[in-house]
Design a protein around this motif. Structure first.
Motif, PDB file in Angstrom:
ATOM      1  N   THR A 190       0.927  -1.052  -0.069  1.00  0.00           N
ATOM      2  CA  THR A 190      -0.137   0.029   0.080  1.00  0.00           C
ATOM      3  C   THR A 190       0.880   1.277  -0.083  1.00  0.00           C
ATOM      4  OG1 THR A 190      -1.781  -1.127   1.146  1.00  0.00           O
ATOM      5  CG2 THR A 190      -1.721   1.237   1.422  1.00  0.00           C
ATOM      6  N   ALA A 191       0.580   1.967  -1.059  1.00  0.00           N
ATOM      7  CA  ALA A 191       1.543   3.363  -1.258  1.00  0.00           C
ATOM      8  C   ALA A 191       1.068   4.099  -2.462  1.00  0.00           C
ATOM      9  CB  ALA A 191       2.880   3.036  -1.427  1.00  0.00           C
ATOM     10  N   VAL A 192       1.293   5.365  -2.477  1.00  0.00           N
ATOM     11  CA  VAL A 192       1.143   6.128  -3.509  1.00  0.00           C
ATOM     12  C   VAL A 192       2.482   5.570  -4.427  1.00  0.00           C
ATOM     13  CG1 VAL A 192       1.037   8.356  -4.794  1.00  0.00           C
ATOM     14  CG2 VAL A 192       0.091   8.053  -2.376  1.00  0.00           C
ATOM     15  N   TYR A 193       1.848   5.386  -5.665  1.00  0.00           N
ATOM     16  CA  TYR A 193       3.226   4.834  -6.853  1.00  0.00           C
ATOM     17  C   TYR A 193       3.187   6.031  -7.883  1.00  0.00           C
ATOM     18  CZ  TYR A 193       2.883   0.123  -5.019  1.00  0.00           C
ATOM     19  OH  TYR A 193       3.269  -0.885  -4.253  1.00  0.00           O
ATOM     20  N   TYR A 194       4.613   6.349  -7.893  1.00  0.00           N
ATOM     21  CA  TYR A 194       4.762   7.466  -8.923  1.00  0.00           C
ATOM     22  C   TYR A 194       5.791   6.716  -9.938  1.00  0.00           C
ATOM     23  CZ  TYR A 194       3.751  10.365  -4.961  1.00  0.00           C
ATOM     24  OH  TYR A 194       3.077  11.230  -4.030  1.00  0.00           O
ATOM     25  N   CYS A 195       5.413   7.367 -11.267  1.00  0.00           N
ATOM     26  CA  CYS A 195       6.123   7.143 -12.395  1.00  0.00           C
ATOM     27  C   CYS A 195       7.220   7.916 -12.592  1.00  0.00           C
ATOM     28  CB  CYS A 195       5.165   7.093 -13.708  1.00  0.00           C
ATOM     29  SG  CYS A 195       6.114   6.934 -15.247  1.00  0.00           S
ATOM     30  N   ARG A 196       8.535   7.782 -13.067  1.00  0.00           N
ATOM     31  CA  ARG A 196       9.560   8.480 -13.101  1.00  0.00           C
ATOM     32  C   ARG A 196      10.359   8.315 -14.567  1.00  0.00           C
ATOM     33  NH1 ARG A 196      15.052   9.334  -9.233  1.00  0.00           N
ATOM     34  NH2 ARG A 196      16.400   8.987 -10.885  1.00  0.00           N
ATOM     35  N   LEU A 197      10.533   9.307 -15.210  1.00  0.00           N
ATOM     36  CA  LEU A 197      11.292   9.214 -16.354  1.00  0.00           C
ATOM     37  C   LEU A 197      12.670   9.808 -16.171  1.00  0.00           C
ATOM     38  CD1 LEU A 197      11.626   8.739 -19.737  1.00  0.00           C
ATOM     39  CD2 LEU A 197      10.343  11.125 -19.745  1.00  0.00           C
ATOM     40  N   THR A 198      13.714   9.389 -16.736  1.00  0.00           N
ATOM     41  CA  THR A 198      15.101   9.775 -16.783  1.00  0.00           C
ATOM     42  C   THR A 198      15.691   9.983 -17.901  1.00  0.00           C
ATOM     43  OG1 THR A 198      15.411   8.986 -14.399  1.00  0.00           O
ATOM     44  CG2 THR A 198      17.352   9.651 -15.499  1.00  0.00           C
ATOM     45  N   MET A 199      16.046  11.260 -18.249  1.00  0.00           N
ATOM     46  CA  MET A 199      16.870  11.160 -19.599  1.00  0.00           C
ATOM     47  C   MET A 199      18.235  11.810 -19.538  1.00  0.00           C
ATOM     48  SD  MET A 199      13.575  12.319 -22.000  1.00  0.00           S
ATOM     49  CE  MET A 199      13.416  14.048 -21.247  1.00  0.00           C
ATOM     50  N   ALA A 200      19.051  11.173 -20.303  1.00  0.00           N
ATOM     51  CA  ALA A 200      20.600  11.833 -20.322  1.00  0.00           C
ATOM     52  C   ALA A 200      21.119  11.975 -18.785  1.00  0.00           C
ATOM     53  CB  ALA A 200      20.701  13.227 -20.943  1.00  0.00           C
ATOM     54  N   ARG A 201      20.643  11.182 -17.757  1.00  0.00           N
ATOM     55  CA  ARG A 201      21.038  11.044 -16.745  1.00  0.00           C
ATOM     56  C   ARG A 201      20.848  12.338 -15.812  1.00  0.00           C
ATOM     57  NH1 ARG A 201      26.315   7.164 -16.631  1.00  0.00           N
ATOM     58  NH2 ARG A 201      25.650   5.685 -17.715  1.00  0.00           N
ATOM     59  N   GLN A 202      20.264  13.204 -16.455  1.00  0.00           N
ATOM     60  CA  GLN A 202      20.074  14.540 -15.573  1.00  0.00           C
ATOM     61  C   GLN A 202      18.572  15.053 -15.538  1.00  0.00           C
ATOM     62  OE1 GLN A 202      21.873  17.791 -17.453  1.00  0.00           O
ATOM     63  NE2 GLN A 202      22.709  16.571 -19.191  1.00  0.00           N
ATOM     64  N   TYR A 203      17.845  14.704 -16.748  1.00  0.00           N
ATOM     65  CA  TYR A 203      16.404  15.340 -16.464  1.00  0.00           C
ATOM     66  C   TYR A 203      15.586  14.241 -15.988  1.00  0.00           C
ATOM     67  CZ  TYR A 203      18.845  18.109 -19.913  1.00  0.00           C
ATOM     68  OH  TYR A 203      19.681  19.104 -20.829  1.00  0.00           O
ATOM     69  N   VAL A 204      14.977  14.746 -15.050  1.00  0.00           N
ATOM     70  CA  VAL A 204      14.139  13.708 -14.331  1.00  0.00           C
ATOM     71  C   VAL A 204      12.481  14.296 -14.246  1.00  0.00           C
ATOM     72  CG1 VAL A 204      13.768  12.505 -12.168  1.00  0.00           C
ATOM     73  CG2 VAL A 204      16.142  12.885 -12.940  1.00  0.00           C
ATOM     74  N   TYR A 205      11.730  13.548 -14.483  1.00  0.00           N
ATOM     75  CA  TYR A 205      10.428  13.817 -14.445  1.00  0.00           C
ATOM     76  C   TYR A 205       9.568  12.923 -13.708  1.00  0.00           C
ATOM     77  CZ  TYR A 205      11.845  16.989 -18.264  1.00  0.00           C
ATOM     78  OH  TYR A 205      12.450  18.063 -18.921  1.00  0.00           O
ATOM     79  N   TRP A 206       8.447  13.433 -13.033  1.00  0.00           N
ATOM     80  CA  TRP A 206       7.630  12.468 -12.083  1.00  0.00           C
ATOM     81  C   TRP A 206       6.246  12.802 -12.347  1.00  0.00           C
ATOM     82  CZ3 TRP A 206       9.690   9.365  -8.505  1.00  0.00           C
ATOM     83  CH2 TRP A 206      10.860   9.553  -8.085  1.00  0.00           C
ATOM     84  N   GLY A 207       5.313  11.615 -12.472  1.00  0.00           N
ATOM     85  CA  GLY A 207       4.102  11.706 -12.589  1.00  0.00           C
ATOM     86  C   GLY A 207       3.478  12.443 -11.261  1.00  0.00           C
ATOM     87  N   GLN A 208       2.013  12.309 -11.213  1.00  0.00           N
ATOM     88  CA  GLN A 208       1.287  12.863 -10.216  1.00  0.00           C
ATOM     89  C   GLN A 208       1.079  11.861  -8.960  1.00  0.00           C
ATOM     90  OE1 GLN A 208      -0.078  11.842 -12.843  1.00  0.00           O
ATOM     91  NE2 GLN A 208      -1.842  10.767 -12.367  1.00  0.00           N
ATOM     92  N   GLY A 209       1.105  10.706  -9.457  1.00  0.00           N
ATOM     93  CA  GLY A 209       1.146   9.729  -8.301  1.00  0.00           C
ATOM     94  C   GLY A 209      -0.205   9.025  -8.421  1.00  0.00           C
ATOM     95  N   THR A 210      -0.406   7.770  -8.295  1.00  0.00           N
ATOM     96  CA  THR A 210      -1.840   7.066  -8.054  1.00  0.00           C
ATOM     97  C   THR A 210      -1.679   6.120  -6.961  1.00  0.00           C
ATOM     98  OG1 THR A 210      -2.996   5.420  -9.499  1.00  0.00           O
ATOM     99  CG2 THR A 210      -0.735   5.019  -9.596  1.00  0.00           C
ATOM    100  N   GLN A 211      -2.793   5.915  -6.413  1.00  0.00           N
ATOM    101  CA  GLN A 211      -2.865   5.581  -4.920  1.00  0.00           C
ATOM    102  C   GLN A 211      -3.194   3.924  -5.076  1.00  0.00           C
ATOM    103  OE1 GLN A 211      -2.589   6.623  -1.550  1.00  0.00           O
ATOM    104  NE2 GLN A 211      -2.781   4.199  -0.998  1.00  0.00           N
ATOM    105  N   VAL A 212      -2.477   3.048  -4.478  1.00  0.00           N
ATOM    106  CA  VAL A 212      -2.578   1.727  -4.404  1.00  0.00           C
ATOM    107  C   VAL A 212      -3.008   1.193  -3.110  1.00  0.00           C
ATOM    108  CG1 VAL A 212      -1.875  -0.927  -4.728  1.00  0.00           C
ATOM    109  CG2 VAL A 212      -1.147   1.057  -6.636  1.00  0.00           C
ATOM    110  N   THR A 213      -4.111   0.428  -2.700  1.00  0.00           N
ATOM    111  CA  THR A 213      -4.222   0.099  -1.295  1.00  0.00           C
ATOM    112  C   THR A 213      -4.690  -1.491  -1.357  1.00  0.00           C
ATOM    113  OG1 THR A 213      -5.260   2.335  -1.134  1.00  0.00           O
ATOM    114  CG2 THR A 213      -5.944   0.615   0.506  1.00  0.00           C
ATOM    115  N   VAL A 214      -3.987  -2.062  -0.402  1.00  0.00           N
ATOM    116  CA  VAL A 214      -4.205  -3.579  -0.379  1.00  0.00           C
ATOM    117  C   VAL A 214      -4.751  -3.780   0.866  1.00  0.00           C
ATOM    118  CG1 VAL A 214      -3.287  -5.908  -0.642  1.00  0.00           C
ATOM    119  CG2 VAL A 214      -2.205  -3.788  -2.115  1.00  0.00           C
ATOM    120  N   SER A 215      -6.292  -4.038   0.844  1.00  0.00           N
ATOM    121  CA  SER A 215      -6.538  -4.465   1.940  1.00  0.00           C
ATOM    122  C   SER A 215      -7.933  -5.176   2.119  1.00  0.00           C
ATOM    123  CB  SER A 215      -7.206  -3.029   2.837  1.00  0.00           C
ATOM    124  OG  SER A 215      -8.092  -3.176   3.922  1.00  0.00           O
ATOM    125  N   SER A 216      -8.280  -6.045   3.184  1.00  0.00           N
ATOM    126  CA  SER A 216      -9.180  -6.635   3.175  1.00  0.00           C
ATOM    127  C   SER A 216     -10.656  -5.999   3.789  1.00  0.00           C
ATOM    128  CB  SER A 216      -8.998  -8.069   3.760  1.00  0.00           C
ATOM    129  OG  SER A 216      -8.743  -7.847   5.268  1.00  0.00           O
TER     130      SER A 216
END
Length: 116
Positions: free
Chosen positions: A90-116
């Motif tokens: 359970t966490a917020v999952y973020y996507c990341r893109l790295t280009m030329a080892r110096q340009y880093v971009y992040w997504g806004q995040g998506t919640q994943v909840t594992v629960s019964s």
């Protein structure tokens, strides 16, 4: 301008599966690394998995054998297939893109909840 748009999060029972997607748009270098990170409440953001344009992958020990990262180069999209989910995933999952080892971009995040 680079944008990352994530989708696929939600609520799932322990042992279940989810598939996350992240689509990148804008100026994308032909050689890059895309990946997934996650942040649980009160914890630091941590690496889940990464994949290069050449197809090399890297996984956190905690998800090896349960999660699979893949990408569609033509669509600049990365996926995370998550199986055998546990409450500790359970966490917020973020996507990341790295280009030329110096340009880093992040997504806004998506919640994943594992629960019964």
């Amino acid at each position: 301008q680079v944008q990352l748009v994530e989708s696929g999060g939600g609520l799932v029972q322990p042992g279940g599966s989810l598939r996350l997607s992240c689509a990148a748009s804008g100026i994308i270098f032909s050689i890059n690394t895309m990946g997934w990170y996650r942040q649980a409440p009160g914890k630091e953001r941590e690496l889940v998995a990464t994949i290069t344009t050449g197809g090399s992958t890297n996984y956190a020990d905690s998800v090896k054998g349960r999660f699979t990262i893949s990408r569609d180069g033509a669509k600049n999209t990365v996926y995370l297939q998550m199986n055998s989910l546990k409450p500790e995933d359970t966490a917020v999952y973020y996507c990341r893109l790295t280009m030329a080892r110096q340009y880093v971009y992040w997504g806004q995040g998506t919640q994943v909840t594992v629960s019964s």
